[in-house]
Motif scaffolding. Structure first.
Motif, PDB file in Angstrom:
ATOM      1  N   ALA A  88      37.739  54.974  24.742  1.00 20.08           N
ATOM      2  CA  ALA A  88      38.229  56.052  23.872  1.00 20.08           C
ATOM      3  C   ALA A  88      39.699  56.382  23.977  1.00 20.08           C
ATOM      4  O   ALA A  88      40.375  56.450  22.971  1.00 20.08           O
ATOM      5  N   CYS A  89      39.913  56.463  25.231  1.00 18.75           N
ATOM      6  CA  CYS A  89      41.467  56.751  25.396  1.00 18.75           C
ATOM      7  C   CYS A  89      42.424  55.767  25.140  1.00 18.75           C
ATOM      8  O   CYS A  89      43.444  55.900  24.401  1.00 18.75           O
ATOM      9  N   ILE A  90      41.889  54.552  25.162  1.00 15.68           N
ATOM     10  CA  ILE A  90      42.665  53.432  24.866  1.00 15.68           C
ATOM     11  C   ILE A  90      42.803  53.089  23.301  1.00 15.68           C
ATOM     12  O   ILE A  90      44.009  53.077  22.622  1.00 15.68           O
ATOM     13  N   TRP A  91      41.766  53.662  22.612  1.00 19.28           N
ATOM     14  CA  TRP A  91      41.553  53.359  21.090  1.00 19.28           C
ATOM     15  C   TRP A  91      42.582  54.358  20.587  1.00 19.28           C
ATOM     16  O   TRP A  91      43.000  54.188  19.533  1.00 19.28           O
ATOM     17  N   ILE A  92      42.429  55.622  21.051  1.00 16.28           N
ATOM     18  CA  ILE A  92      43.289  56.682  20.524  1.00 16.28           C
ATOM     19  C   ILE A  92      44.712  56.369  20.527  1.00 16.28           C
ATOM     20  O   ILE A  92      45.667  56.542  19.840  1.00 16.28           O
ATOM     21  N   ASN A 148      46.806  44.388  19.030  1.00 15.15           N
ATOM     22  CA  ASN A 148      45.837  45.283  19.731  1.00 15.15           C
ATOM     23  C   ASN A 148      45.145  44.888  20.939  1.00 15.15           C
ATOM     24  O   ASN A 148      44.790  45.442  21.805  1.00 15.15           O
ATOM     25  N   ILE A 149      44.629  43.389  20.570  1.00 16.42           N
ATOM     26  CA  ILE A 149      43.769  43.048  21.507  1.00 16.42           C
ATOM     27  C   ILE A 149      44.033  42.700  23.012  1.00 16.42           C
ATOM     28  O   ILE A 149      43.513  43.294  24.022  1.00 16.42           O
ATOM     29  N   PRO A 150      45.101  42.049  23.263  1.00 14.08           N
ATOM     30  CA  PRO A 150      45.780  41.938  24.666  1.00 14.08           C
ATOM     31  C   PRO A 150      46.349  43.126  25.007  1.00 14.08           C
ATOM     32  O   PRO A 150      46.189  43.614  26.394  1.00 14.08           O
ATOM     33  N   GLU A 151      46.960  44.185  24.397  1.00 18.93           N
ATOM     34  CA  GLU A 151      47.212  45.516  24.773  1.00 18.93           C
ATOM     35  C   GLU A 151      46.161  46.289  25.349  1.00 18.93           C
ATOM     36  O   GLU A 151      46.336  47.008  26.292  1.00 18.93           O
ATOM     37  N   ARG A 157      42.594  47.527  32.268  1.00 20.71           N
ATOM     38  CA  ARG A 157      42.647  47.208  33.726  1.00 20.71           C
ATOM     39  C   ARG A 157      43.483  48.392  34.216  1.00 20.71           C
ATOM     40  O   ARG A 157      43.008  48.800  35.433  1.00 20.71           O
ATOM     41  N   PHE A 158      44.534  48.750  33.680  1.00 20.20           N
ATOM     42  CA  PHE A 158      45.209  50.038  34.183  1.00 20.20           C
ATOM     43  C   PHE A 158      44.405  51.264  34.520  1.00 20.20           C
ATOM     44  O   PHE A 158      44.458  51.819  35.526  1.00 20.20           O
ATOM     45  N   LEU A 159      43.501  51.539  33.488  1.00 19.14           N
ATOM     46  CA  LEU A 159      42.734  52.952  33.571  1.00 19.14           C
ATOM     47  C   LEU A 159      41.617  52.709  34.602  1.00 19.14           C
ATOM     48  O   LEU A 159      41.030  53.650  35.235  1.00 19.14           O
ATOM     49  N   ASN A 160      41.120  51.386  34.792  1.00 17.91           N
ATOM     50  CA  ASN A 160      40.401  50.975  35.780  1.00 17.91           C
ATOM     51  C   ASN A 160      40.510  51.317  37.173  1.00 17.91           C
ATOM     52  O   ASN A 160      39.663  51.507  38.105  1.00 17.91           O
ATOM     53  N   ARG A 161      41.681  51.343  37.524  1.00 14.56           N
ATOM     54  CA  ARG A 161      42.560  51.688  38.679  1.00 14.56           C
ATOM     55  C   ARG A 161      42.755  53.114  39.320  1.00 14.56           C
ATOM     56  O   ARG A 161      43.184  53.488  40.155  1.00 14.56           O
ATOM     57  N   PHE A 170      50.633  56.237  30.434  1.00 11.36           N
ATOM     58  CA  PHE A 170      50.795  54.690  30.836  1.00 11.36           C
ATOM     59  C   PHE A 170      52.084  54.633  31.489  1.00 11.36           C
ATOM     60  O   PHE A 170      52.574  53.519  30.632  1.00 11.36           O
ATOM     61  N   ARG A 171      52.540  55.221  32.319  1.00 10.37           N
ATOM     62  CA  ARG A 171      54.020  55.230  32.813  1.00 10.37           C
ATOM     63  C   ARG A 171      54.087  53.843  33.472  1.00 10.37           C
ATOM     64  O   ARG A 171      55.040  53.375  33.936  1.00 10.37           O
ATOM     65  N   CYS A 172      53.153  53.310  34.248  1.00  7.31           N
ATOM     66  CA  CYS A 172      53.107  52.171  34.890  1.00  7.31           C
ATOM     67  C   CYS A 172      52.649  50.933  33.956  1.00  7.31           C
ATOM     68  O   CYS A 172      52.729  49.534  34.524  1.00  7.31           O
ATOM     69  N   HIS A 173      52.269  50.839  32.967  1.00  8.80           N
ATOM     70  CA  HIS A 173      51.987  49.772  31.948  1.00  8.80           C
ATOM     71  C   HIS A 173      52.863  49.936  30.762  1.00  8.80           C
ATOM     72  O   HIS A 173      52.277  49.788  29.602  1.00  8.80           O
ATOM     73  N   MET A 174      54.131  50.209  30.870  1.00 11.77           N
ATOM     74  CA  MET A 174      54.971  50.405  29.637  1.00 11.77           C
ATOM     75  C   MET A 174      55.671  49.179  29.167  1.00 11.77           C
ATOM     76  O   MET A 174      56.033  48.972  27.906  1.00 11.77           O
TER      77      MET A 174
END
Length: 300
Positions: A88-92, A148-151, A157-161, A170-174
């Protein structure tokens, strides 16, 4: 490894987060009725019979998608917790980034359509059709979804960590390929808007008849100036913040600023509404006056 520590003390950080929550909440309260009413008027009163109306409907729809995502951002910054799933965070997050990308393109389409109406009002009629506008809009949404798909995979993957406190931060995935895509896209769209504005300004100054009222010229240029302001103030800073390390402390503030664009887009519709009404009602079969009337009725 990412570091989420802040240089501000707890009080300063809480004040900032409260400010972010207030901005997102205020934009929701103001932007939701503005865009719902704008979308209703465009669909109800203008029947999508012009390319400009088609692009504005998609722009209003894009803004509406952004607005409905903002309450959860306000909740996150107000409470410091994320109650929903990482997806949900990703889609928002995607709804916000999609708004910047799609809005920049649709505003540019509107700008190019206005350019053709002023500079080539007769020769561009076979191009400026609702059918072509719908095809262009469909292509825009297709590109946005494909990006949107690869992003989304990368953000997942970032949120899983990291735990839920990393949502929206998402400062480490910018510096992802999609971030470069957004910055380049917005920069190109801005350049097109600058060229269109210059050409229309030159045309209005040099070629139009004296019978064109100054108010019409002002309305024409207001549309272009508003478009440039959208890019310079809202789209470009938030896009460049994805890439430049020195901009990252201000990243959330720039996101807040960018979200305000959905409250100002209805002004763009307002300056075009009268032109839509007169364009439907006024029919002039006199060819020498037809080119002049095209500009007058569309920008009155």
């Amino acid at each position: 490894m990412c570091n989420f520590t802040e240089t501000e003390n707890g009080t300063e950080l809480n004040m900032k987060n409260t400010g972010y929550a207030l901005v997102f909440g205020s934009v929701t309260i103001l932007g939701l009725p503005l865009n719902v009413v704008s979308l209703w008027i465009l669909l109800r009163r203008h029947s999508l019979t012009s390319p400009n109306a088609v692009f504005m409907v998609h722009l209003a729809f894009s803004d509406l998608l952004l607005v409905i995502s903002l309450p959860m951002r306000a909740y996150f910054y107000a409470t410091g917790t994320w109650p929903l799933s990482p997806m949900a965070c990703i889609w928002i997050t995607m709804l916000f980034r999609n708004n910047v990308r799609s809005s920049s393109i649709f505003i540019t389409f509107i700008c190019v359509d206005r350019l053709l109406a002023v500079v080539y009002p007769l020769r561009s009629r076979h191009i400026r059709t609702p059918s072509n506008a719908w095809k262009s809009a469909a292509f825009v949404w297709l590109v946005v979804i494909v990006v949107n798909i690869p992003e989304s995979v990368g953000l997942s993957r970032f949120l899983n960590r990291y735990n839920g406190s990393a949502c929206f931060e998402f400062r480490c995935h910018m510096r992802s390929p999609q971030s470069y895509f957004q910055a380049v896209l917005v920069s190109i769209m801005l350049a097109i808007n600058v060229v269109c504005t210059a050409l229309v300004s030159w045309t209005l100054h040099r070629q139009l008849s004296d019978s064109v009222r100054i108010n019409n010229k002002v309305n024409v240029m207001l549309i272009f100036v508003m478009n440039l302001m959208m890019f310079a103030v809202f789209f470009l800073p938030a896009s460049l913040a994805l890439l430049f390390e020195s901009w990252r402390p201000a990243f959330t503030a720039l996101i807040c600023l960018a979200s305000v664009n959905c409250c100002l887009d209805p002004l763009l519709y307002y300056f075009s509404f009268d032109g839509f009404w007169r364009r439907k009602e006024e029919v002039d079969t006199s060819l020498p006056r037809q080119q002049l009337n095209t500009v007058q009725t569309e920008f009155a």
